[in-house]
Write a protein that holds these residues in place. Structure first.
Motif, PDB file in Angstrom:
ATOM      1  N   ASP A   1       4.379  12.290  -7.413  1.00 43.60           N
ATOM      2  CA  ASP A   1       5.296  11.162  -7.196  1.00 43.60           C
ATOM      3  C   ASP A   1       5.081  10.010  -8.175  1.00 43.60           C
ATOM      4  O   ASP A   1       5.561   8.893  -7.947  1.00 43.60           O
ATOM      5  N   ALA A   2       4.366  10.266  -9.261  1.00 41.49           N
ATOM      6  CA  ALA A   2       4.197   9.221 -10.281  1.00 41.49           C
ATOM      7  C   ALA A   2       5.480   9.103 -11.094  1.00 41.49           C
ATOM      8  O   ALA A   2       6.155  10.108 -11.357  1.00 41.49           O
ATOM      9  N   TYR A   3       5.830   7.876 -11.480  1.00 44.46           N
ATOM     10  CA  TYR A   3       7.002   7.675 -12.326  1.00 44.46           C
ATOM     11  C   TYR A   3       6.543   7.702 -13.782  1.00 44.46           C
ATOM     12  O   TYR A   3       5.786   6.834 -14.222  1.00 44.46           O
ATOM     13  N   ILE A   4       7.004   8.722 -14.519  1.00 48.20           N
ATOM     14  CA  ILE A   4       6.643   8.886 -15.924  1.00 48.20           C
ATOM     15  C   ILE A   4       7.927   9.029 -16.724  1.00 48.20           C
ATOM     16  O   ILE A   4       8.798   9.841 -16.383  1.00 48.20           O
ATOM     17  N   GLY A   5       8.093   8.252 -17.778  1.00 45.75           N
ATOM     18  CA  GLY A   5       9.295   8.317 -18.602  1.00 45.75           C
ATOM     19  C   GLY A   5       9.468   9.684 -19.238  1.00 45.75           C
ATOM     20  O   GLY A   5       8.502  10.436 -19.428  1.00 45.75           O
ATOM     21  N   SER A   6      10.718  10.033 -19.593  1.00 44.66           N
ATOM     22  CA  SER A   6      11.019  11.360 -20.127  1.00 44.66           C
ATOM     23  C   SER A   6      10.258  11.654 -21.419  1.00 44.66           C
ATOM     24  O   SER A   6       9.775  12.775 -21.627  1.00 44.66           O
ATOM     25  N   PHE A   7      10.132  10.651 -22.288  1.00 51.83           N
ATOM     26  CA  PHE A   7       9.385  10.842 -23.536  1.00 51.83           C
ATOM     27  C   PHE A   7       7.906  11.088 -23.246  1.00 51.83           C
ATOM     28  O   PHE A   7       7.278  11.982 -23.820  1.00 51.83           O
TER      29      PHE A   7
END
Length: 241
Positions: free
Chosen positions: A205-211
């Motif tokens: 559930d961590a928010y990680i950017g697509s890049f």
């Protein structure tokens, strides 16, 4: 720079063209002062409206030329120039929360925790933005709901640390060991794990950017199972290949 100059010229030319196109041409002298005043007021209003429309069109053209400005993440910066460590400062190796400027990592002095022994310490809820760490031992430390904006976290030991619900924004873990680390529900924006060991880490559930997620999924150490949560590391990061 040349592109910007060209677009500015387009704006000026568009404005001038708009003003010229709607300028009043000479006409016969009005027979009535009242009629002349009304005509002048109407034409002035039309002129303002038309020039305004011309400027809006030019502004839209400018936005199409330039597009959105790219966001540069500090976590992806490759080279840093750091000052020497002040070993004479006996209070240097202390976890302390910043009270000012989290977004810009502002502090009244350099927050230097390089080569410090801080294993097992609890800094939950602390704002540690702008911190500098190299060869720092923070294994099994607690950073629950802590903030790391623009943090330099290189070549350090974070094995078994808990970053749950934390905000790690534009940070760099380059070369650090993060074995068994928990990032559950954390925000990881613009953050680099280049060369870091993330075996057995939990990114559930961590928010990680697509890049950033693309780079993280390429990390060969993204494997195993977290010893605390029992979660598969690669699946927790959303890497399905």
């Amino acid at each position: 720079m040349a592109k910007t100059s060209m677009i500015l010229k387009i704006l000026v030319a568009s404005s001038a063209a708009g003003a010229h196109a709607f300028s009043l041409s000479p006409s016969a002298r009005p027979t009535s002062i009242s009629t002349s005043t009304k005509l002048h007021a109407q034409k002035s209003s039309d002129l303002r409206d038309d020039i305004g429309k011309t400027m809006i069109a030019a502004a839209l053209s400018l936005s199409l030329f330039l597009g959105p400005a790219p966001a540069l993440a500090d976590g992806q910066t490759k080279t840093f120039k750091l000052p020497p460590i002040d070993f004479n400062d006996k209070t240097r190796c202390t976890l302390s929360s910043s009270k000012i400027g989290q977004a810009n990592a502002a502090r009244d002095k350099l927050y230097d925790l390089r080569q410090c022994e801080l294993s097992g310490q609890d800094a939950s809820g602390f704002d540690l933005s702008g911190v500098i760490m190299t060869k720092t031992n923070l294994s099994k430390a607690k950073f629950v709901e802590s903030q790391f904006s623009k943090a330099y976290l290189h070549d350090s030991n974070f094995d078994g640390a808990d970053f749950s619900n934390g905000i790690i924004d534009r940070a760099s873990f380059t070369g650090s060991s993060l074995k068994g680390t928990v990032f559950t529900n954390a925000v990881l924006t613009g953050t680099s794990f280049d060369g870091a060991d993330v075996e057995n880490a939990d990114f559930t559930d961590a928010y990680i950017g697509s890049f950033d997620i693309r780079n993280l999924c390429k990390n060969p150490t993204l494997k195993g199972e977290n010893p605390t949560t029992g979660i598969d590391t690669r699946l927790s990061a959303g890497c399905l290949d």
